[in-house]
Design an enzyme around this catalytic site. Structure first.
Site, short mmCIF file in Angstrom:
data_model
loop_
_atom_site.label_atom_id
_atom_site.label_comp_id
_atom_site.label_asym_id
_atom_site.label_seq_id
_atom_site.Cartn_x
_atom_site.Cartn_y
_atom_site.Cartn_z
N ALA A 184 -81.58 -47.73 -40.96
CA ALA A 184 -82.90 -47.67 -40.30
C ALA A 184 -83.04 -48.37 -38.91
O ALA A 184 -84.33 -48.29 -38.35
CB ALA A 184 -83.92 -48.44 -41.36
N ALA A 185 -81.95 -48.64 -38.44
CA ALA A 185 -82.11 -48.90 -36.79
C ALA A 185 -82.68 -47.69 -36.02
O ALA A 185 -83.57 -47.73 -35.12
CB ALA A 185 -80.71 -48.98 -36.01
N GLY A 186 -82.38 -46.56 -36.16
CA GLY A 186 -82.85 -45.22 -35.53
C GLY A 186 -84.19 -45.05 -36.15
O GLY A 186 -85.03 -44.36 -35.02
N ASP A 187 -84.79 -45.28 -37.29
CA ASP A 187 -85.97 -45.30 -37.60
C ASP A 187 -87.05 -46.26 -36.95
O ASP A 187 -88.23 -45.98 -36.39
CB ASP A 187 -86.21 -45.40 -39.12
CG ASP A 187 -85.80 -44.04 -39.76
OD1 ASP A 187 -85.63 -42.93 -39.32
OD2 ASP A 187 -85.09 -44.48 -40.98
#
Length: 333
Positions: A242-245
């Site tokens: 979820a880093a991109g989110d």
């Protein structure tokens, strides 16, 4: 306060932590197991809410226990769930393996998300009232397209994360204002492995592109302007899920507040870098004060000509990137 609508998935993440991910046919012993709320749509909603946005979530959960927990988790972050329908059957799940280097592999079972095939009563009004609509590809494309067209009709900025990677219809791209793929998704969409070339190719279809590059940072490109690269902070990655989110949710808030794109990219990168230093998806996402502090430290170090370790990160070198093509990885998201 920036108003943001999210049309996307909600999943319960079933996360196994292992020293090394198993190969095909191999059994390994894990260190721990957790069930935590996730889904790319819900993740982006939580990231935007914690970044200071006023967020409404549109999607679906099932009638199982996971559905109750998923809705409660969003409500706890102050997210409006009036557009989150409940459908008969199982909620979506994501089965995630996280190794000791912070990399992950993921199997998504859509569950209730597959039942979201279009907009329902009230959804268009929720989108029209927002400053931005965040979209991903864990819902059926018919719903994603319906959301994008509604946003375009009402002058709402559409931000699309093309994950999991798949061919995109021209009509969807034409209704997208900002496309945010990672380097693997950009390559899948264009057939070009060089991010700069991929960004240039994507500008034929959308006016603005941000390609996230993990430890290498992010690349921004828009029609008629010179490309812009923003380096990633130096952190020790624990879990890149979820880093991109986190990056997308924070970026949407920053842009909604009218920040210039370079500042917005640095601020969102700081939020993503904080998230990879913690386990879990939504559990890892920073609050606005945390991101403000980290972004300030990053800006100060960049003025000194150095890549900045963020508060609490130590000086362990760049964040490791997520090696799964369908996910947005790393401190540079």
């Amino acid at each position: 306060m920036t108003a943001i609508a999210v049309l996307g998935s909600t999943n319960m993440d079933l996360v196994a932590y292992v020293p090394k991910a198993p190969r095909l046919g191999e059994t390994v012993t894990g260190r721990s197991f957790r069930t935590v709320p996730g889904g790319k749509g819900a993740n982006q909603a939580v990231a935007a809410a914690r970044s200071g946005g006023e967020v409404v979530m549109i999607g679906a959960v099932g009638t199982d226990e996971f559905g109750v927990r998923l809705r409660s988790a969003l409500t706890a972050d102050g997210i409006d769930t009036a557009g989150l329908r409940t459908v008969e059957g199982a909620s979506g799940t994501a089965h995630i393996t996280v190794d000791d280097e912070g990399g992950n592999s993921i199997i998504v079972i859509p569950g209730a998300n597959a039942r979201v095939t279009g907009l329902e009563a009230g959804d268009e009004a929720r989108i029209a009232a927002a400053g931005a609509l965040l979209l991903q590809l864990e819902l059926p494309l018919t719903a994603v397209l319906a959301g994008a067209l509604a946003a375009r009709a009402h002058g709402v900025r559409t931000v699309l994360t093309p994950a999991p990677a798949q061919p995109l219809p021209a009509e969807l791209l034409a209704a997208t204002d900002l496309l945010v793929p990672n380097e693997h998704e950009a390559a899948a969409l264009t057939g070009l492995t060089d991010p700069g070339q991929a960004a240039e190719a994507l500008l034929h279809d959308v006016p603005e592109v941000v390609i996230t590059l993990g430890a290498a940072g992010v690349l921004y490109a828009s029609r008629g302007r010179e490309p812009l690269s923003v380096p990633a902070p130096r952190v020790r990655a624990v879990d890149t899920t979820a880093a991109g989110d986190t990056f997308v949710g924070a970026l949407a808030v920053a842009l909604g507040e009218g920040r210039p794109m370079p500042e917005a990219l640095r601020w969102a990168s700081a939020a993503a870098a904080l998230s990879v230093q913690r386990a879990g998806a939504q559990d890892s996402m920073p609050s606005r004060p945390e991101t403000d502090t980290a972004a300030g430290a990053l800006a100060g170090r960049m003025q000194e000509g150095a890549r900045a370790p963020l508060p609490g990160s130590g000086d362990a070198g760049p964040a490791r990137t997520d090696r799964t093509p369908g996910n947005n990885p790393g401190a540079g998201a």
